[in-house]
Design an enzyme around this catalytic site. Structure first.
Site, PDB file in Angstrom:
ATOM      1  N   HIS A 145      22.826  28.813  55.876  1.00 24.86           N
ATOM      2  CA  HIS A 145      23.059  29.916  54.934  1.00 24.86           C
ATOM      3  C   HIS A 145      22.171  29.780  53.689  1.00 24.86           C
ATOM      4  CE1 HIS A 145      26.304  32.468  56.389  1.00 24.86           C
ATOM      5  NE2 HIS A 145      27.077  31.436  56.675  1.00 24.86           N
TER       6      HIS A 145
ATOM      7  N   GLN B 244      27.153  33.586  50.414  1.00 28.36           N
ATOM      8  CA  GLN B 244      28.213  34.416  51.012  1.00 28.36           C
ATOM      9  C   GLN B 244      29.088  35.077  49.951  1.00 28.36           C
ATOM     10  OE1 GLN B 244      29.451  31.186  54.011  1.00 28.36           O
ATOM     11  NE2 GLN B 244      29.870  33.089  55.086  1.00 28.36           N
TER      12      GLN B 244
ATOM     13  N   CYS C 124      31.489  33.144  61.704  1.00 29.18           N
ATOM     14  CA  CYS C 124      31.062  33.128  60.302  1.00 29.18           C
ATOM     15  C   CYS C 124      31.880  34.158  59.544  1.00 29.18           C
ATOM     16  CB  CYS C 124      29.577  33.465  60.228  1.00 29.18           C
ATOM     17  SG  CYS C 124      28.940  33.527  58.550  1.00 29.18           S
ATOM     18  N   LEU C 125      32.343  33.782  58.356  1.00 27.88           N
ATOM     19  CA  LEU C 125      33.129  34.718  57.546  1.00 27.88           C
ATOM     20  C   LEU C 125      32.305  35.954  57.170  1.00 27.88           C
ATOM     21  CD1 LEU C 125      34.948  32.176  55.205  1.00 27.88           C
ATOM     22  CD2 LEU C 125      35.932  33.429  57.137  1.00 27.88           C
TER      23      LEU C 125
ATOM     24  N   HIS D 256      25.714  24.750  59.794  1.00 29.22           N
ATOM     25  CA  HIS D 256      25.874  26.203  59.665  1.00 29.22           C
ATOM     26  C   HIS D 256      25.740  26.616  58.192  1.00 29.22           C
ATOM     27  CE1 HIS D 256      28.139  30.092  60.662  1.00 29.22           C
ATOM     28  NE2 HIS D 256      28.182  30.054  59.346  1.00 29.22           N
ATOM     29  N   GLU D 257      26.405  25.861  57.306  1.00 34.27           N
ATOM     30  CA  GLU D 257      26.363  26.217  55.877  1.00 34.27           C
ATOM     31  C   GLU D 257      24.985  25.963  55.276  1.00 34.27           C
ATOM     32  OE1 GLU D 257      28.672  28.009  55.022  1.00 34.27           O
ATOM     33  OE2 GLU D 257      30.184  27.406  56.484  1.00 34.27           O
TER      34      GLU D 257
ATOM     35  N   GLY E  97      34.309  26.584  56.013  1.00 33.41           N
ATOM     36  CA  GLY E  97      33.141  26.371  55.164  1.00 33.41           C
ATOM     37  C   GLY E  97      32.712  27.676  54.527  1.00 33.41           C
TER      38      GLY E  97
END
Ligand code: NI
Length: 158
Positions: free
Chosen positions: A134, A51, A88-89, A130-131, A46
């Protein structure tokens, strides 16, 4: 399509709330395509627009069933509970234990700005929530129980 630079923790853009999308312009379409490409390139499941430095309510996810987009997502319903490892990226090399609902139903808009209801359980629910965090400037590190750990090579990052 092009890869975009993934912003990492410490970058203030990750802590700011995003604005709703009013219209899917060609520029937004390109952003969505780039986000999907960037997510795959980074082996993520995701990615949220902040991000890649864009404060708009756009998320892309692929938990192995093909990519989908959520524009202006809103959580309609959650139930159950799951506790598991999350990464997380934007927090490279780290992961931690996070408890989230095991089921979520979200109202969002797709890339044609049509309303869609999307349901998920387990990893999909975790990735969706999670997204969506963000988009509100929240990172999973603030939800971690205990300490952040060093990531093992096989774990998914979202
Ligand atoms: Ni993330």
């Amino acid at each position: 399509m092009a890869l975009r630079t993934i912003r990492v923790i410490g970058d203030e853009v990750l802590l700011k709330p995003c604005k709703p999308v009013k219209e899917v312009t060609p520029r937004i379409k390109t952003l969505i395509e780039d986000m999907i490409e960037t997510m795959y390139d980074a082996d993520g499941v995701g990615l949220a627009a902040p991000q890649v430095g864009v404060l708009k309510k756009i998320v892309v996810i692929d938990v192995g069933e093909g990519p989908f987009v959520m524009i202006n997502p809103r959580v309609l319903e959650t139930s159950g509970e799951q506790t598991g490892t999350e990464g997380c990226l934007s927090v490279p090399g780290k992961c931690g234990m996070v408890t989230r609902p095991n089921y979520v139903k979200v109202l969002a808009y797709n890339e044609d700005m049509e309303p869609v209801e999307i349901e998920g359980t387990e990893l999909k629910a975790r990735a969706m929530l999670h997204e969506i965090d963000h988009l509100e400037g929240k990172l999973y590190v603030d939800r971690v129980e205990g300490e952040l750990q060093d990531v093992k090579p096989s774990e998914e990052e979202v």
